[in-house]
Enzyme design. Structure first.
Site, mmCIF file in Angstrom:
data_model
loop_
_atom_site.group_PDB
_atom_site.id
_atom_site.type_symbol
_atom_site.label_atom_id
_atom_site.label_comp_id
_atom_site.label_asym_id
_atom_site.label_seq_id
_atom_site.Cartn_x
_atom_site.Cartn_y
_atom_site.Cartn_z
ATOM 1 N N HIS A 95 0.822 -1.204 0.000
ATOM 2 C CA HIS A 95 0.000 0.000 0.000
ATOM 3 C C HIS A 95 0.859 1.258 0.000
ATOM 4 O O HIS A 95 0.574 2.217 -0.719
ATOM 5 C CB HIS A 95 -0.924 -0.001 1.220
ATOM 6 C CG HIS A 95 -1.823 1.196 1.294
ATOM 7 N ND1 HIS A 95 -3.090 1.203 0.769
ATOM 8 C CD2 HIS A 95 -1.630 2.438 1.820
ATOM 9 C CE1 HIS A 95 -3.644 2.389 0.972
ATOM 10 N NE2 HIS A 95 -2.779 3.162 1.617
ATOM 11 N N HIS B 136 -10.278 1.184 -0.736
ATOM 12 C CA HIS B 136 -10.425 0.747 0.658
ATOM 13 C C HIS B 136 -11.166 -0.588 0.633
ATOM 14 O O HIS B 136 -12.201 -0.769 1.262
ATOM 15 C CB HIS B 136 -11.167 1.794 1.490
ATOM 16 C CG HIS B 136 -10.496 2.062 2.799
ATOM 17 N ND1 HIS B 136 -11.160 2.162 3.995
ATOM 18 C CD2 HIS B 136 -9.183 2.227 3.107
ATOM 19 C CE1 HIS B 136 -10.310 2.402 4.973
ATOM 20 N NE2 HIS B 136 -9.093 2.445 4.461
#
Length: 758
Positions: free
Chosen positions: A57, A108
């Protein structure tokens, strides 16, 4: 993730101490590399920070090598209007007259599967703070959602929470939701996608960047207190695929407070206006560890951080927990000493907690952190921020050729019923059941949103200058041909912006793929990146930034490769924007199809509706034809309505254009394609249906001819309220009923009688 506090001195004394690096999603070789970088074993705090910053990420360790292609291909002319680009919190584009627009889309996904409401809500909150960190006021949000089959039990668990989370957070912030997309497919059953986009505006001179500069400048943490929520969000949830029971990983999901964020927005804007901020960074994925180390790595000095000054909402938090916490609604600013008091005053005015947690030092690149008066981190910020770069093996899978062989596609035996089934299918049915949960018109500057081709916003209330934004993706197309699938997503988002009359100026992306450790997945990823980058060059507009989300799979089953593409366009006067509803101007309107229709059904909605396996090649797009459409639509006052053609083809587009006005039309398909079936349902790219009045008819056809765009007159609107085809008549009321009933029937039944989305 439980760790004990540790110090640098203790790490030196206990070199052989076993550490839980695997629990933090670090590989053995990565752990050994950390020890080599430090010259010793890491402290618990250091191990946590490296695990966070070296996660997929934060570090893009598997994608960097391919993402460089964006920079290698972009021309100086393309980037001439980019004020902040790839690598910043969000892309910023100069749109003229001293105005700039910033936009970004981010994923997300895993948190939204684990805890749908908070996962989606904090996804919105995080992307909004990315926009705030550029010095901008957020003005709108959009969402791209992917779920399993619409009738699957887990979709009934996940979708209501996600929708409520997006609406609850965005509505509370007072931000209009101006569009998006919801797709259902078995490939997303165990791994839904929740991609959130935010748009913001600022003056060119107000641009802010994330860096720590100036020895002696103070590091200020402001916003909500730091707690135990979200720990492991990027290193654990974002760096592994899901197995059975993954929905129980609740501690790694953040908890959002939109009202705290609303206050934080206003506080930030006043801080910017007061000129008291040197550098700014939001706290999202990776928390304080990410914010402070990135600020230090991007600056011209080092940084000293004292965790004892961090406001906490939990007791006995370790240094590792404070650093890794992803508690929401927090920002980190660099402030000169003489402005600290003013900074505190503004924060106090907005009842925002502010704490001095560190300062910029003259020790270039050195990043030191103290807790309980002891040194817990002593490292080079650049080694934390850069992370490893992997040249993952990639290979075109053996099954790709077989997949691209088009399976026999049955023709409709009952065309009337097929068209009713088409509009009622989960792929094309009304999304009102979802979008009615969102406020589209708050702030008063939304020009187009509901059922629009693209969201259109006024950004200057005096000149009426505005922007159009669209996001698109097709995992089915991309599975068949990753390069072409990505180009098609780009083309559709670009076309959606174009048909409003806006000129596309920039691209953003959110690339959702399976495990990068699989060569076939990395091949898909590389092909998609090249498709977007090469497509951007062909269109002449830059990629301003993006996001990568890997490990989107359950066990060995990866999602469909889903490159979400956002396109931003500028329109000089939003009052001249082109709407998409035909038949409402009070006189008959001529419908004209622009573009060429071919027999292209690979990955189409009809292929899915007919029960055929996903197969064949997706539609082939020539982006030069998309550019022609921009020139045709920009400043064209002769058009009363326009609608792009994509999923569902011509019939779906005509139905969506007529449904709100209730007008009818008899379609002449002979000028579209020799086969009525192809004319109605093919998904060929670079096409749009336009409406114009009789007095502008010749002018419109000439303009199309001047731009080299094929144009076919397919009918004239009337007051029958029917779509008439050879041998088939379909009342709009019947189509509307089928189109609007699907999702309410599915989800109200799943949630219980008379239930609504919560």
């Amino acid at each position: 993730m439980t760790v004990t506090n540790d110090t640098v001195a203790h790490a030196l004394e206990t070199p052989e101490l076993e550490q839980p690096y695997e629990e933090l999603s670090l590989k053995k070789d990565e752990y050994e590399r950390i020890k080599e970088v430090l010259g010793r074993r890491p402290t618990d705090a250091e191990l946590t920070v490296y695990s966070v910053m070296w996660s997929e990420h934060c570090s893009y360790k598997s994608s960097k090598t391919h993402l460089r292609y964006f920079g290698e291909t972009a021309t100086e002319e393309m980037n001439s209007k980019i004020l902040a680009g790839i690598g910043e919190n969000a892309g910023v584009v100069d749109i003229g007259d001293g105005n700039a627009v910033t936009f970004r889309v981010e994923s997300h996904n895993h948190p939204s599967f684990v805890e749908p409401y908070q996962g989606a809500a904090t996804g919105v909150g995080g992307i909004v703070r990315d926009i705030m960190a550029m010095g901008a006021r957020p003005i709108a949000v959009m969402d791209q959602l992917r779920f399993g089959p619409a009738d699957a039990p887990d979709t009934a668990r996940v979708l209501p929470g996600v929708v409520h989370g997006i609406g609850g957070y965005g509505n509370s912030l007072g931000l209009p939701n101006i569009g998006g997309e919801t797709v259902f497919d078995p490939a997303y059953a165990g791994n839904p996608l929740v991609n959130a986009l935010c748009v913001g505006t600022l003056k060119v001179e107000d641009l802010k960047l994330a860096f720590a500069s100036g020895t002696g400048n103070k590091v200020m943490l402001f916003g909500s207190h730091t707690g135990l929520d979200g720990i492991g969000g990027v290193s654990v949830l974002g760096s592994e695929s899901f197995e059975e029971g993954a929905e129980r990983k609740l501690p790694a999901v953040q908890v959002g407070d939109p009202f705290a964020e609303k206050v934080l927005i206003e506080c930030c804007l006043e801080l910017y206006a007061a000129g008291v901020v040197v550098g700014i960074q939001d706290l999202g994925g990776g928390g304080l560890a990410c914010a402070t180390s990135e600020l230090a790595a991007a600056g011209d000095g080092g940084m000293r951080v004292n965790l004892d000054n961090v406001p906490l909402r939990a007791t006995d938090m370790t240094a590792a927990e404070i650093l890794a916490s992803e508690s929401q609604e927090r920002m980190c600013a660099v402030v000169t000493p003489e402005n600290v008091e003013k900074f505190r005053e503004i924060c106090a005015k907005w009842d925002v907690t502010a704490a001095e947690i560190g300062e910029v030092t003259d020790e270039k690149d050195r990043y030191v952190v103290y807790h309980n008066g002891e040194l817990v981190i002593d490292a080079l910020a650049s080694t934390i921020d850069e992370g490893p770069v992997y040249e993952r093996p990639y290979a075109r899978p053996d099954w790709q050729d077989e997949l691209q062989e088009m399976a026999e596609l049955p023709r409709p035996t009952d065309l009337r019923q097929t068209l009713l089934d088409l509009v009622a299918s989960p792929a094309l049915c009304s999304r009102d059941y979802i979008t009615e949960q969102y406020d589209r018109y708050v702030r008063g500057n939304t020009v187009q949103a509901r059922h629009a081709n693209a969201g259109v916003l006024r950004i200057d209330e005096h000149t009426h200058r505005g922007v159009a934004v669209s996001t698109d993706a097709s995992g089915r197309y991309t599975k068949l041909d990753p390069n072409m699938g990505a180009r098609l997503a780009l083309a559709e988002a670009y076309r959606n912006v174009a048909v409003t009359g806006a000129r596309p100026v920039a691209i953003t992306n959110c690339l959702n793929f399976g495990s990068p450790e699989e060569p076939a997945i990395m091949w898909q990823f590389r092909e998609a990146v090249h498709g977007i980058a090469d497509g951007a060059v062909e269109l002449g507009i830059p990629v301003s930034g993006g996001n990568v989300s890997f490990y989107n799979q359950t066990g060995e089953e990866a999602i469909l490769p889903t490159p979400v593409i956002g396109v931003l366009g500028v329109i000089d006067d939003v009052r001249d924007s082109i709407a998409n509803a035909a038949g409402a101007c009070g006189e008959p309107e001529v419908l004209i199809l622009l573009g060429e229709t071919k027999k292209e059904f690979g990955g189409s909605v009809y292929q899915e509706l007919a029960g055929a396996e996903l197969s064949g090649l997706p539609p082939q797009v020539d982006l030069a034809n998309e550019k022609k459409l921009v020139e045709f639509f920009a400043g064209n006052s002769a058009i009363t309505a326009a609608h792009d053609l994509s999923e569902g083809g011509l019939f779906q587009a005509v139905f969506e254009m007529l449904r709100s006005s209730g007008a009818g039309v008899e379609l002449d398909l002979s000028k579209v394609h020799e086969d009525d079936f192809v004319a109605l349902l093919s998904e060929s790219a670079s096409r749009a249906v336009i409406a114009t009045t009789a007095d502008h008819f010749d002018l419109v056809l000439k303009r199309a001819d001047d731009h080299g765009i094929p144009a076919a007159v397919i009918g004239t609107t009337d007051d029958t309220g029917e779509i008439r085809l050879p041998g088939v008549t379909l009342p709009l009321a019947e189509l509307e009923e089928a189109w609007s009933a699907t999702l309410p029937d599915l989800f109200n039944r799943a949630l219980g009688a008379n239930s609504v989305v919560e």
